[in-house]
Design an enzyme around this catalytic site. Structure first.
Site, PDB file in Angstrom:
ATOM      1  N   HIS A   1      11.496  65.808  53.196  1.00 40.32           N
ATOM      2  CA  HIS A   1      12.181  65.502  54.456  1.00 40.32           C
ATOM      3  C   HIS A   1      12.593  66.790  55.165  1.00 40.32           C
ATOM      4  O   HIS A   1      12.510  66.887  56.387  1.00 40.32           O
ATOM      5  CB  HIS A   1      13.417  64.640  54.192  1.00 40.32           C
ATOM      6  CG  HIS A   1      13.105  63.179  54.026  1.00 40.32           C
ATOM      7  ND1 HIS A   1      12.495  62.678  52.904  1.00 40.32           N
ATOM      8  CD2 HIS A   1      13.317  62.117  54.850  1.00 40.32           C
ATOM      9  CE1 HIS A   1      12.351  61.366  53.039  1.00 40.32           C
ATOM     10  NE2 HIS A   1      12.835  60.997  54.213  1.00 40.32           N
TER      11      HIS A   1
ATOM     12  N   HIS B   1      18.550  65.373  46.414  1.00 40.68           N
ATOM     13  CA  HIS B   1      18.101  66.753  46.197  1.00 40.68           C
ATOM     14  C   HIS B   1      19.253  67.676  45.854  1.00 40.68           C
ATOM     15  O   HIS B   1      20.401  67.413  46.210  1.00 40.68           O
ATOM     16  CB  HIS B   1      17.441  67.307  47.472  1.00 40.68           C
ATOM     17  CG  HIS B   1      16.120  66.687  47.770  1.00 40.68           C
ATOM     18  ND1 HIS B   1      14.963  67.097  47.163  1.00 40.68           N
ATOM     19  CD2 HIS B   1      15.769  65.694  48.615  1.00 40.68           C
ATOM     20  CE1 HIS B   1      13.944  66.376  47.620  1.00 40.68           C
ATOM     21  NE2 HIS B   1      14.419  65.509  48.507  1.00 40.68           N
TER      22      HIS B   1
HETATM   23  C1  LIG Z   1       4.347  57.724  52.243  1.00 44.68           C
HETATM   24  C2  LIG Z   1       4.434  58.893  53.124  1.00 44.68           C
HETATM   25  C3  LIG Z   1       3.529  58.973  54.274  1.00 44.68           C
HETATM   26  C4  LIG Z   1       5.291  59.905  52.921  1.00 44.68           C
HETATM   27  C5  LIG Z   1       6.258  60.007  51.814  1.00 44.68           C
HETATM   28  C6  LIG Z   1       7.486  60.677  52.339  1.00 44.68           C
HETATM   29  C7  LIG Z   1       8.532  60.894  51.275  1.00 44.68           C
HETATM   30  C8  LIG Z   1       9.177  59.732  50.666  1.00 44.68           C
HETATM   31  C9  LIG Z   1       8.830  62.163  50.937  1.00 44.68           C
HETATM   32  C10 LIG Z   1       9.878  62.535  49.933  1.00 44.68           C
HETATM   33  O1  LIG Z   1      10.821  63.282  50.600  1.00 44.68           O
HETATM   34  P1  LIG Z   1      11.919  64.054  49.792  1.00 44.68           P
HETATM   35  O2  LIG Z   1      11.203  65.070  48.956  1.00 44.68           O
HETATM   36  O3  LIG Z   1      12.788  64.706  50.815  1.00 44.68           O
HETATM   37  O4  LIG Z   1      12.671  63.070  48.983  1.00 44.68           O
END
Ligand SMILES: CC(C)=CCC/C(C)=C/COP(=O)(O)O
Length: 283
Positions: free
Chosen positions: A204, A246
């Site tokens: 994110h 995180h």
């Molecule tokens: C399914 C798609 C297209 C993307 C996944 C995005 C996601 C859930 C990323 C994890 O983010 P963090 O590392 O910040 O938790």
């Protein structure tokens, strides 16, 4: 004359008594013994560091079944001996890690409904959705489809390229580093990939930083809107820690990585001509 290796007359917990004789330990050579005292030194004399090593090190987590030598009475292996030499970088890194874990735990005030700021959790989850990959991919693809100017299509196409690049790069780093998410995290995120069980870096945060830069560079926005974009980027990062998803370093590294990813998008920038060439090759 007292030998430096004279019998230890310290207390039962292994700490030396003032006035008693001390044992000198080489800081440059690995010590090949497995007395409890040396095991303690191997873990770091500070109990916090020792606990951190045990809970954080992927080696220890993955290889819990492997012999460290000490359990089998053979003494620590070479690798462990090297850890006896406290380098400045090593000490700084473990201190940073300790601060990171401590701060992240303190800040995870929305980790569950019962947390001190549990009532704010729905709002944090809304911010989480705003930085999720799916809405961004869908939004960019829809805008590309709807755009009726060449310039608009070019911008949206490159945003799409950036978003896909982000997913790939974050996936690679997560799979290589394999840092587990904080223990207090509830794994209730929607639409995740298998690598998303790992936390370093925050996807994110990378997306927010990259898209933030992208929007500021390619959209003509009034000053209040530019501030809003920056605010959103910051809030996405903060919400990752508040939700307990995180550690702080995951987010900080994520911001840096996203910032760099935007540079990569600029380098790779697909012009309408390149696009036509690519499509021509495919047809
Ligand atoms: C399914 C798609 C297209 C993307 C996944 C995005 C996601 C859930 C990323 C994890 O983010 P963090 O590392 O910040 O938790």
């Amino acid at each position: 004359m007292h030998s430096p290796k004279a019998k230890n007359t310290g207390r039962r917990d292994g700490s030396p008594v003032l006035g008693g004789s001390f044992e000198f330990v080489s800081l440059t050579k690995p010590v090949n013994r497995s007395s409890p005292r040396h095991l303690l030194q191997r873990q770091g004399s500070d109990p916090t560091t020792a606990r951190l090593r045990a809970s954080e090190s992927p080696l220890r987590r993955r290889g819990s079944g492997s012999s460290t030598g000490s359990a089998s009475g053979q003494g620590p292996p070479e690798e462990d001996g090297i850890r006896l030499n406290p380098s400045l970088i090593g000490i700084s890194l473990s201190s940073l890690l300790a601060i990171d874990l401590w701060l992240s735990k303190r800040l995870s005030v929305c980790a569950c409904e019962d947390s001190s700021w549990g009532s704010v959790r729905p709002l944090m989850k809304l911010i989480e959705v705003s930085g999720h990959g799916l809405p961004w991919l869908a939004g960019a693809a829809y805008s590309l489809y709807k755009s009726d100017t060449a310039a608009g299509q070019e911008v949206m196409l490159n945003l799409l390229v950036g978003l896909l690049l982000d997913l790939i790069l974050v996936g690679i780093v997560k799979a290589v580093v394999r840092r587990r998410r904080p223990a207090h995290n509830q794994m209730d995120m929607f639409a995740t990939f298998s690598v998303d069980r790992y936390s370093f870096p925050s996807g994110h945060a990378t997306r927010a930083a990259m898209c933030g830069r992208f929007l500021l560079a390619h959209l003509v926005l009034a000053a209040p809107l530019r501030v809003l974009v920056l605010l959103w980027v910051g809030l996405v990062g903060l919400s990752r820690v508040l939700l307990g998803r995180h550690n702080v370093t995951d987010v900080l590294f994520g911001f840096w990585m996203g910032y760099c990813q935007y540079n990569l998008v600029e380098i790779l920038w697909f012009s309408p001509q390149t696009l036509q060439g690519l499509l021509g090759h495919l047809a």
